[in-house]
Design a protein around this motif. Structure first.
Motif, PDB file in Angstrom:
ATOM      1  N   TYR A  37       0.851  -1.178   0.000  1.00 17.34           N
ATOM      2  CA  TYR A  37       0.000   0.000   0.000  1.00 17.34           C
ATOM      3  C   TYR A  37       0.894   1.238   0.000  1.00 17.34           C
ATOM      4  O   TYR A  37       2.094   1.162   0.302  1.00 17.34           O
ATOM      5  N   ARG A  38       0.311   2.378  -0.310  1.00 19.04           N
ATOM      6  CA  ARG A  38       1.027   3.643  -0.184  1.00 19.04           C
ATOM      7  C   ARG A  38       0.074   4.744   0.280  1.00 19.04           C
ATOM      8  O   ARG A  38      -1.138   4.660   0.040  1.00 19.04           O
ATOM      9  N   GLN A  39       0.652   5.748   0.906  1.00 14.06           N
ATOM     10  CA  GLN A  39      -0.128   6.882   1.362  1.00 14.06           C
ATOM     11  C   GLN A  39       0.647   8.156   1.085  1.00 14.06           C
ATOM     12  O   GLN A  39       1.737   8.361   1.654  1.00 14.06           O
ATOM     13  N   ALA A  40       0.089   8.969   0.210  1.00  8.86           N
ATOM     14  CA  ALA A  40       0.679  10.260  -0.115  1.00  8.86           C
ATOM     15  C   ALA A  40       0.150  11.307   0.862  1.00  8.86           C
ATOM     16  O   ALA A  40      -0.926  11.133   1.447  1.00  8.86           O
ATOM     17  N   PRO A  41       0.883  12.421   1.028  1.00  5.01           N
ATOM     18  CA  PRO A  41       0.443  13.465   1.955  1.00  5.01           C
ATOM     19  C   PRO A  41      -0.960  13.962   1.605  1.00  5.01           C
ATOM     20  O   PRO A  41      -1.251  14.279   0.455  1.00  5.01           O
ATOM     21  N   GLY A  42      -1.834  13.985   2.608  1.00  8.39           N
ATOM     22  CA  GLY A  42      -3.186  14.485   2.409  1.00  8.39           C
ATOM     23  C   GLY A  42      -4.122  13.551   1.691  1.00  8.39           C
ATOM     24  O   GLY A  42      -5.257  13.925   1.375  1.00  8.39           O
ATOM     25  N   LYS A  43      -3.675  12.326   1.415  1.00 10.13           N
ATOM     26  CA  LYS A  43      -4.510  11.370   0.691  1.00 10.13           C
ATOM     27  C   LYS A  43      -4.718  10.112   1.519  1.00 10.13           C
ATOM     28  O   LYS A  43      -3.982   9.838   2.460  1.00 10.13           O
ATOM     29  N   GLU A  44      -5.721   9.336   1.110  1.00 10.59           N
ATOM     30  CA  GLU A  44      -5.983   8.074   1.796  1.00 10.59           C
ATOM     31  C   GLU A  44      -4.963   7.020   1.365  1.00 10.59           C
ATOM     32  O   GLU A  44      -4.397   7.084   0.273  1.00 10.59           O
ATOM     33  N   ARG A  45      -4.768   6.061   2.222  1.00 13.30           N
ATOM     34  CA  ARG A  45      -3.896   4.936   1.880  1.00 13.30           C
ATOM     35  C   ARG A  45      -4.550   4.141   0.749  1.00 13.30           C
ATOM     36  O   ARG A  45      -5.749   3.871   0.784  1.00 13.30           O
ATOM     37  N   GLU A  46      -3.749   3.762  -0.252  1.00 10.98           N
ATOM     38  CA  GLU A  46      -4.287   3.042  -1.389  1.00 10.98           C
ATOM     39  C   GLU A  46      -3.493   1.770  -1.657  1.00 10.98           C
ATOM     40  O   GLU A  46      -2.284   1.712  -1.438  1.00 10.98           O
ATOM     41  N   LEU A  47      -4.210   0.766  -2.179  1.00 10.50           N
ATOM     42  CA  LEU A  47      -3.571  -0.485  -2.566  1.00 10.50           C
ATOM     43  C   LEU A  47      -2.757  -0.268  -3.836  1.00 10.50           C
ATOM     44  O   LEU A  47      -3.251   0.285  -4.807  1.00 10.50           O
ATOM     45  N   VAL A  48      -1.524  -0.720  -3.812  1.00  7.58           N
ATOM     46  CA  VAL A  48      -0.649  -0.621  -4.973  1.00  7.58           C
ATOM     47  C   VAL A  48      -0.572  -1.955  -5.712  1.00  7.58           C
ATOM     48  O   VAL A  48      -0.741  -2.011  -6.932  1.00  7.58           O
ATOM     49  N   ALA A  49      -0.323  -3.034  -4.964  1.00  2.00           N
ATOM     50  CA  ALA A  49      -0.150  -4.339  -5.589  1.00  2.00           C
ATOM     51  C   ALA A  49      -0.409  -5.438  -4.570  1.00  2.00           C
ATOM     52  O   ALA A  49      -0.310  -5.212  -3.359  1.00  2.00           O
ATOM     53  N   ARG A  50      -0.711  -6.629  -5.093  1.00  2.00           N
ATOM     54  CA  ARG A  50      -0.988  -7.779  -4.252  1.00  2.00           C
ATOM     55  C   ARG A  50      -0.361  -9.003  -4.910  1.00  2.00           C
ATOM     56  O   ARG A  50      -0.292  -9.099  -6.140  1.00  2.00           O
ATOM     57  N   ILE A  51       0.062  -9.973  -4.086  1.00  2.00           N
ATOM     58  CA  ILE A  51       0.653 -11.199  -4.617  1.00  2.00           C
ATOM     59  C   ILE A  51       0.182 -12.385  -3.796  1.00  2.00           C
ATOM     60  O   ILE A  51       0.057 -12.308  -2.565  1.00  2.00           O
ATOM     61  N   SER A  52      -0.063 -13.497  -4.476  1.00  2.00           N
ATOM     62  CA  SER A  52      -0.506 -14.710  -3.791  1.00  2.00           C
ATOM     63  C   SER A  52       0.660 -15.359  -3.049  1.00  2.00           C
ATOM     64  O   SER A  52       1.820 -14.982  -3.214  1.00  2.00           O
ATOM     65  N   GLY A  53       0.350 -16.350  -2.244  1.00  2.00           N
ATOM     66  CA  GLY A  53       1.364 -17.018  -1.439  1.00  2.00           C
ATOM     67  C   GLY A  53       2.471 -17.662  -2.253  1.00  2.00           C
ATOM     68  O   GLY A  53       3.647 -17.616  -1.878  1.00  2.00           O
TER      69      GLY A  53
END
Length: 115
Positions: A37-53
């Motif tokens: 995830y990432r969170q920029a200043p003044g913004k909500e945390r957002e999903l960037v990428a996901r990976i399976s096991g």
């Protein structure tokens, strides 16, 4: 101790690259979906990428497709995010995340893209 520890952030010029790492401990890493995830200043945390096991399935948010690559090394209990062609809008604190009985976040690593 169950924890996630990120590293690899820093200051990079537009068009540059960084590789983030997240070392997991205290749980069976290979059996868990892992996320960046990432969170920029003044913004909500957002999903960037996901990976399976197993690493065989991945997902990317549209804004990072073709530029970022998520991967994992289950032998090293480590999650990675290779970031290429970085843009100023990628500036944020980047977190790795999973759910181990409860939401589990790392402490975050700052990525700043600026000339």
């Amino acid at each position: 101790q169950v924890q996630l520890v990120e590293s690899g952030g820093g200051l990079v010029q537009p068009g540059g690259s960084l590789r983030l790492s997240c070392v997991a401990s205290g749980f069976t890493f290979s059996t868990y979906l892992m996320y960046w995830y990432r969170q920029a200043p003044g913004k909500e945390r957002e999903l960037v990428a996901r990976i399976s096991g197993t690493g065989g399935s991945t997902y990317y948010t549209d804004s990072v497709k073709e530029r970022f690559t998520i991967s994992r090394d289950n032998a090293k209990n480590t999650l990675y995010l290779q970031m290429n062609s970085l843009k100023p809008e990628d500036t944020a604190v980047y977190y790795c995340y999973t759910v181990h009985f409860r939401p589990l976040w790392g402490q975050g690593t700052q990525v700043t893209v600026s000339s």
